[in-house]
Write an enzyme that holds these catalytic residues in place. Sequence first.
Site, PDB file in Angstrom:
ATOM      1  N   SER A  85       0.804  -1.218   0.000  1.00 26.39           N
ATOM      2  CA  SER A  85       0.000   0.000   0.000  1.00 26.39           C
ATOM      3  C   SER A  85       0.839   1.273   0.000  1.00 26.39           C
ATOM      4  CB  SER A  85      -0.940   0.013   1.210  1.00 26.39           C
ATOM      5  OG  SER A  85      -0.216  -0.078   2.423  1.00 26.39           O
ATOM      6  N   ASP A 124      -3.041   8.959   7.129  1.00 27.79           N
ATOM      7  CA  ASP A 124      -3.939   8.092   7.889  1.00 27.79           C
ATOM      8  C   ASP A 124      -3.145   7.405   8.990  1.00 27.79           C
ATOM      9  OD1 ASP A 124      -2.508   6.129   6.537  1.00 27.79           O
ATOM     10  OD2 ASP A 124      -4.171   5.498   5.262  1.00 27.79           O
ATOM     11  N   HIS A 182       0.233   5.787   6.638  1.00 31.30           N
ATOM     12  CA  HIS A 182       0.799   6.255   5.372  1.00 31.30           C
ATOM     13  C   HIS A 182       1.056   7.763   5.396  1.00 31.30           C
ATOM     14  CE1 HIS A 182      -1.613   2.603   4.454  1.00 31.30           C
ATOM     15  NE2 HIS A 182      -0.523   2.286   3.763  1.00 31.30           N
TER      16      HIS A 182
END
Length: 400
Positions: free
Chosen positions: A38, A350, A353
């Site tokens: 991610s 978040d 990240h």
Amino acid sequence: MSMAWRILLSIVLGVSNWQQWACGSSPQVPCLFIFGDSVFDNGNNLALETDVTVDYLPYGVDFPYGSTGRCSNGVNIADAIADLLGFENYIPPFGKGNCREFMNGVNYASGGSGILNMTGYLLVIANTFMPLNYQCIKIFRTNNMILLYGKGQRYTMDLQLYNHKIIASRIAKELGGADVAKKYLGQCIYAVETGYNDYLNNYYGEGYNTSNIYTPEQFAQLLVQTYEIQLERLYSEGARKVAVFGLIRIGCMPAYKQIFGANESSCVDKLNHAAQLFNNELQKALPKLNANLPGAKFTYINSYEIDSENYTDLGFKFTNKSCCDVPTDQIPCAALTYPCLNRDEHVYWDGAHYTEARARIFAKRAYKRQFPVDAYPYDVSELAKVPNDEADGCSTYVWQ
């Protein structure tokens, strides 16, 4: 025009094409291929049936095309590196784009993936065969599988490499043969980062017994031994200039500080220690790959060191708090909530990240090292200039 002449013309144009980039034209390399989780994912999981996606606001609030599957308010590190390399357009995710876009590179990264295929197995519902979406590619599926993650699927690192094998064959077809494609691919940059989920959704995940089987040292060795094999596979498909990113301080991510009970001003020591063990093993593995694989230029990006810089000196005022609203013990932003307005002052977007502001600063230091320890033997800008020993080029860079 006969088939023979078409093939010859394709070869000539292909050689001219990669030599143009080798001689210093913009972008600095003909293509950029991206692998990972991610941290680098730019929308690959949107092509899968999965809950591990971020295709909703406030994600992408500062991105030109809105929420595209990037775990950021804007661009991520991979996007920023592509920009520094001179690419005018974003590198497309695998499964999207037209019949020619893959010539400039492909992003294969998939949120939730890891080095080990077993990573996340407690959340696996079943195994499935997943048809590839990439336009212009027609293949027959073999026994390759995508493991379901939560309510959906992810491209494991092994499958990302399988997908790249398909793209490499398409490039060979476009350029008229494997030899020309090998020279072309040898001039490209390959950015690879992975390993976070092997710790966060495996070794230290609730209900897993991996930590009962392996010591932290043994697990780091297992990961890197597996990773070495995967990097060798990448090399076998023509990769020569490979930037391998180590792990950042995963124990300092806001979500995991909360989950593991660290206070706001400290980090989770055991997670950071695990990241350092992994990074140490990886640093020892890359020189061996360079020594054993002719023409290989694997370089280490010291993400842990870059992540350890003084955030306040960089202008960040919020170093331990997510910019968006993250529910307790979760990582993603709550859907359709309002993020902070001062996003350039936040390190984290978040629970795990970076914001675009932090990602761009990180990428600049990976691209052009501030200190020798940031990247070695090359930073990304130097890696782009290194001549491919197996191809003709115009670079005068000398190995040091």
